[in-house]
Design a protein around this motif. Sequence first.
Motif, PDB file in Angstrom:
ATOM      1  N   HIS A 144      41.593  -2.558  45.122  1.00 25.14           N
ATOM      2  CA  HIS A 144      41.086  -1.953  43.900  1.00 25.14           C
ATOM      3  C   HIS A 144      39.683  -2.469  43.606  1.00 25.14           C
ATOM      4  O   HIS A 144      39.365  -3.632  43.882  1.00 25.14           O
TER       5      HIS A 144
ATOM      6  N   TYR B  37      36.865  -2.856  40.498  1.00 27.71           N
ATOM      7  CA  TYR B  37      36.712  -2.841  39.047  1.00 27.71           C
ATOM      8  C   TYR B  37      35.306  -3.281  38.658  1.00 27.71           C
ATOM      9  O   TYR B  37      34.659  -4.063  39.369  1.00 27.71           O
TER      10      TYR B  37
ATOM     11  N   TYR C 266      33.806  -5.465  35.593  1.00 26.43           N
ATOM     12  CA  TYR C 266      34.350  -6.349  34.567  1.00 26.43           C
ATOM     13  C   TYR C 266      33.296  -6.628  33.499  1.00 26.43           C
ATOM     14  O   TYR C 266      32.096  -6.656  33.764  1.00 26.43           O
TER      15      TYR C 266
ATOM     16  N   CYS D 143      41.275 -11.996  44.606  1.00 27.06           N
ATOM     17  CA  CYS D 143      40.170 -11.446  43.814  1.00 27.06           C
ATOM     18  C   CYS D 143      38.824 -11.941  44.337  1.00 27.06           C
ATOM     19  O   CYS D 143      38.642 -13.138  44.555  1.00 27.06           O
TER      20      CYS D 143
ATOM     21  N   SER E  14      31.179  -6.882  39.453  1.00 26.50           N
ATOM     22  CA  SER E  14      32.240  -6.217  40.202  1.00 26.50           C
ATOM     23  C   SER E  14      33.353  -7.196  40.544  1.00 26.50           C
ATOM     24  O   SER E  14      33.104  -8.374  40.805  1.00 26.50           O
TER      25      SER E  14
ATOM     26  N   SER F 236      48.592  -6.782  37.802  1.00 21.66           N
ATOM     27  CA  SER F 236      47.773  -5.596  37.610  1.00 21.66           C
ATOM     28  C   SER F 236      46.444  -5.996  36.981  1.00 21.66           C
ATOM     29  O   SER F 236      46.244  -7.152  36.591  1.00 21.66           O
ATOM     30  N   HIS F 237      45.507  -5.036  36.844  1.00 18.15           N
ATOM     31  CA  HIS F 237      44.218  -5.394  36.263  1.00 18.15           C
ATOM     32  C   HIS F 237      44.356  -5.767  34.786  1.00 18.15           C
ATOM     33  O   HIS F 237      43.625  -6.634  34.296  1.00 18.15           O
TER      34      HIS F 237
ATOM     35  N   ARG G  71      37.551  -2.338  34.377  1.00 17.28           N
ATOM     36  CA  ARG G  71      37.546  -0.872  34.399  1.00 17.28           C
ATOM     37  C   ARG G  71      37.551  -0.384  35.844  1.00 17.28           C
ATOM     38  O   ARG G  71      36.629  -0.672  36.613  1.00 17.28           O
ATOM     39  N   PRO G  72      38.580   0.377  36.260  1.00 22.36           N
ATOM     40  CA  PRO G  72      38.617   0.885  37.638  1.00 22.36           C
ATOM     41  C   PRO G  72      37.416   1.787  37.927  1.00 22.36           C
ATOM     42  O   PRO G  72      37.033   2.603  37.094  1.00 22.36           O
TER      43      PRO G  72
ATOM     44  N   SER H 128      37.116   3.087  41.364  1.00 19.46           N
ATOM     45  CA  SER H 128      37.375   3.770  42.628  1.00 19.46           C
ATOM     46  C   SER H 128      38.866   3.964  42.774  1.00 19.46           C
ATOM     47  O   SER H 128      39.670   3.283  42.140  1.00 19.46           O
ATOM     48  N   THR H 129      39.252   4.922  43.620  1.00 20.12           N
ATOM     49  CA  THR H 129      40.658   5.097  43.930  1.00 20.12           C
ATOM     50  C   THR H 129      41.112   3.999  44.874  1.00 20.12           C
ATOM     51  O   THR H 129      40.307   3.298  45.485  1.00 20.12           O
ATOM     52  N   ASP H 130      42.431   3.835  44.975  1.00 19.29           N
ATOM     53  CA  ASP H 130      42.992   2.791  45.824  1.00 19.29           C
ATOM     54  C   ASP H 130      42.711   3.072  47.299  1.00 19.29           C
ATOM     55  O   ASP H 130      42.637   4.206  47.737  1.00 19.29           O
TER      56      ASP H 130
END
Length: 226
Positions: free
Chosen positions: A5, A7, A9, A98, A106, A117-118, A143-144, A146-148
């Motif tokens: 994932h 994100y 931040y 992470c 990022s 989870s986030h 905040r996402p 991109s797709t997985d």
Amino acid sequence: MASLHFYKYYLKYNGNVTDYDMVGLIDSIWNNHNSQQRTISIKKHWYSMSACWHPETNDETVRYFWVDKSLNNNPWTGNLGTDDRELVPGTLYQNASCLLIPNSHSLVVFEPQGAPSHNELSKYLEAFIKPTLDNDRLEIVLRPVSTDLTFNQINRNWEVKNISLEVNPDEFNPDLAFPNYDADPISRGVIEALTNMSNAATEGSAEQDTPTVGIKIKKKSSQRSY
């Protein structure tokens, strides 16, 4: 299934986004807390930062850290938050790996099934920040962006296989955008093709109604698109 994932931040102060890069927070959690202090309970689950690493040459660059999650109140034998432990039979233990990249705010997270989870990562990190004044509000937002991606997808895209260029014909100047592009015959051909499409779009369009044009350069081939 494990997934990757991406994100962005942010640390929000009284509802306003700040430029805080969170390197200091990660270092503080790891360096100023022992393994038990790094292990906290959030909504009946246990979380702990069990590993942290950064390049020795520059303390301001990336941080790599693990945040463990257990679905049981007594998940391990040995010291919580350390690698020297054994999983108690019948419990589920997973960790989120992470990668913090402060320059771009990022966070890249590898999440096996059952990992934090986030939102859970946000709550874990928030547990280690305290406002200067009691009425101040501090919040960490992931905040996402991109797709997985599964491991299979990563393996297939291990190298760059295509690049897409899209330009506004009314403003595109190849000499400014790509200095010395004509030094290489391949790049010269690509930019000349993009320039020709740009000129054609300008000539064939009504004033102030010029569409953008683009070209996709694939490995060992070239595919144009309008």
